[in-house]
Scaffold this active site. Structure first.
Site, mmCIF file in Angstrom:
data_model
loop_
_atom_site.group_PDB
_atom_site.id
_atom_site.type_symbol
_atom_site.label_atom_id
_atom_site.label_comp_id
_atom_site.label_asym_id
_atom_site.label_seq_id
_atom_site.Cartn_x
_atom_site.Cartn_y
_atom_site.Cartn_z
ATOM 1 N N ASN A 175 0.804 -1.237 0.000
ATOM 2 C CA ASN A 175 0.000 0.000 0.000
ATOM 3 C C ASN A 175 0.837 1.287 0.000
ATOM 4 O O ASN A 175 0.373 2.314 -0.483
ATOM 5 C CB ASN A 175 -1.007 -0.005 1.158
ATOM 6 N N GLU A 272 4.665 -4.426 11.979
ATOM 7 C CA GLU A 272 3.683 -3.361 11.693
ATOM 8 C C GLU A 272 2.532 -4.026 10.965
ATOM 9 O O GLU A 272 2.616 -4.279 9.759
ATOM 10 C CB GLU A 272 4.329 -2.283 10.807
ATOM 11 N N CYS A 306 -3.433 0.778 6.744
ATOM 12 C CA CYS A 306 -3.480 -0.049 7.952
ATOM 13 C C CYS A 306 -4.162 0.641 9.125
ATOM 14 O O CYS A 306 -4.878 0.033 9.889
ATOM 15 C CB CYS A 306 -2.059 -0.417 8.344
ATOM 16 N N GLU A 486 7.903 2.470 14.176
ATOM 17 C CA GLU A 486 8.622 3.127 13.081
ATOM 18 C C GLU A 486 8.473 4.626 13.291
ATOM 19 O O GLU A 486 7.516 5.093 13.920
ATOM 20 C CB GLU A 486 8.052 2.682 11.726
#
Ligand code: NAD
Ligand code: 2ZO
Length: 512
Positions: A175, A272, A306, A486
């Site tokens: 994505n 993640e 997400c 992150e």
């Protein structure tokens, strides 16, 4: 149809000279190690890669096998031996140069991203900006990495050194292909590591552009490498004995497998993963902002994000005004050619994914949800887009917490709206999920905003906004949305290790 934007300077690939929808064909090898593109050894397992807006084949993704993975990792290791000996200031200079080159080539990279991913050019440009900002941010942090001095009795002392881990593997989702590669490589490199990155097999095109840019910026050959492939290649990377860490972005089921594989070699892992995040809109909110927030929480990148706030809880008293306005604006979202500057929603990543999203909507209707708008395959007027994977953005009303569309990650442009009455009730319902990536609250009551933020079980809580992602701010999940972070300073902890050095200034006292 849309007008082409002015031509920008070229990447080294001739096919990027005039990228518009339906024109890109990628023939150059998409692997990169040892400072150069590498031709695949064996083409027998190649898979077609599609341009989502047209359904045309863009290139072949040829997966790397064991020998190629080994070469890439060895190349990374030899670069790591040089890179890890540089000072933070020296590393920062190369990284700043890479950020500068990305800025300069923003449009070409964005156009390649659009051709491969299907998102709108407007969004892709922002993604590329976020990528160079991330590299710039970690370039700024690299010279500040340091340890601690600890005084001990008798003049003795200890100090700590923040050291790199070694060769890190990055495995990406489709994505945000370029941005994910930057989010992983920038902190890794700042800490003195090397990286082998595997993009999603559906979006193999732009990671190798990042590799070329790092090379052009002057980093040692092998510092950032790209291997193409799917699950099998990913497994080879995770199991390789020279790999110290795996940073993974993707779904929960794959995340579990990554963790299992990494556990065998006691490798560090960052996960993640997916989400089904709640966005809570109280009646005392500034409604205009809440409506904009709900759209931003659901429809970026065709809903394939997400951290999207796809469970929109709206306090009952304001539900009619909220729905009227949100539906009006959802219907007005320009869906179509993602290379057009006026487009705000492009095509979903693949035909099977589009069918999966449409299947979720069908099931939602069967379970009692009411489609207020969208939720259908969309065929733009432009004939070249007739085989593209477009879905009209959808708002679902009459949703209940037990419906599949409310419980599962759809990863498409589908907003489920749910009424609520009290703060206590909505918090309980918002947290009633195995995911915990993000959350949001709209209210004018400052005490309520912070109370709700404290009680939401998620790695991020947006107050009076949604889906902003400054690189200075840590990003990551609670619960099954993963762990590790992150972005932000804290990510340094996930790409480095601490060595303690104990220095005796006197004589050794032995009990023997
Ligand atoms: N939390 C985040 O930052 C974040 C960001 C983007 C996407 N995502 C999540 O990613 C998912 C969508 O991406 P996807 O469909 O590409 O996910 P996916 O899990 O199918 O694939 C992700 C990556 O893992 C690789 N892979 C698959 N099986 C593997 C295996 N057995 N061993 C090693 N590697 C393997 C794939 O080739 C791909 O590169 C969604 O759930 C989304 O929420 C999370
Ligand atoms: C929308 N953000 C905040 C840029 C996050 C993107 C990463 C998740 O898919």
């Amino acid at each position: 149809m849309c007008t082409r934007m002015a031509q920008q300077p070229l990447l080294s690939l001739p096919e990027f000279q005039s990228v518009s929808t339906g024109t890109l064909l990628v023939k150059e090898p998409l692997n990169f190690w040892g400072g150069a593109r590498v031709k695949p050894k064996d083409t027998k397992n190649s898979e077609p890669v599609y341009e989502p807006a047209t359904g045309r084949v863009l290139c072949d993704m040829i997966p790397c096998g064991e020998e190629e993975v080994d070469e890439a990792i060895k190349s990374a290791h030899s670069a790591y031996l040089k890179w890890s000996k540089l000072s933070g200031m020296e590393r920062a200079r190369f990284m700043l140069e890479a950020a500068r080159i990305i800025r300069e080539r923003r449009d070409e990279i964005a156009r390649a991203e659009v051709a491969n991913n299907g998102k709108s050019i407007t969004e892709a440009q922002v993604d590329i900006d976020v990528a160079w900002q991330c590299i710039e941010y970690y370039a700024g942090i690299a010279p500040t990495l340091s340890g601690q001095h600890i005084q001990l009795p008798g003049g003795s002392f200890a100090y700590t050194r923040r050291e790199p881990l070694g060769v890190c593997v990055g495995i990406g989702a489709w994505n945000y292909p370029f941005q994910i590669a930057a989010w992983k490589s920038a902190p890794a490199m700042a800490c003195g590591n090397a990286m082998v990155f595997k993009p999603s097999p559906m979006t193999p095109v732009t990671a190798v552009m990042l590799a070329e840019i790092y090379k052009e910026a002057g980093v040692p050959d092998g510092l950032f490498n790209v291997v193409q492939g799917g699950a099998e290649t990913g497994g080879l990377l995770c199991h390789h004995p020279m790999v110290a860490k795996v940073s993974f972005t993707g779904s929960v089921p794959t995340g579990k497998k990554i963790m299992e594989m990494a556990a065998k070699g006691v490798k560090q892992v960052t996960l993640e993963l997916g989400g089904k995040s709640p966005l809570i809109i109280f009646k005392d909110c500034e409604l205009e902002n809440a409506i904009k927030g709900a759209l931003m929480a659901n429809f970026l990148t065709q809903g394939e994000v997400c951290c999207n706030g796809t469970r929109v809880f709206v306090q009952r008293e304001i539900m009619p005004q909220f729905l009227e306005e949100v539906v009006k604006r959802t219907k007005a979202i320009p869906v179509g050619d993602p290379m057009c500057e006026a487009t705000r929603m492009g095509a979903l990543i693949s035909k099977p994914h589009m069918e999966k999203v449409l299947g979720f909507i069908k099931q939602a209707k069967e379970q009692g949800a009411k489609v207020l708008c969208g939720g259908e395959q969309f065929v733009p007027n432009d004939p070249k887009l007739k085989d593209g994977y477009f879905v009209s953005p959808c708002v679902l009303d009459n949703c209940r917490d037990d419906m599949t569309c409310v419980k599962e990650e759809i990863f498409g442009p589908v907003m489920s709206v749910l009424p609520f009455d009290t703060e206590e009730e909505v918090l309980q319902r918002a947290n009633n999920t195995t995911f915990g990536l993000a959350s949001g609250v709209f209210t004018r009551d400052i005490a309520r905003a912070h109370r709700v933020a404290e009680n939401l079980q998620a790695g991020t809580c947006y107050i009076n906004n949604y889906n902003v992602g400054p690189v200075e701010v840590p990003f990551g999940g609670y619960k099954m949305s993963g762990f590790g972070r992150e972005n932000g300073q804290v990510t340094i902890e996930y790409y480095s290790q601490l060595k303690t050095v104990v220095v005796e200034m006197g004589d050794v006292e032995s009990i023997f």
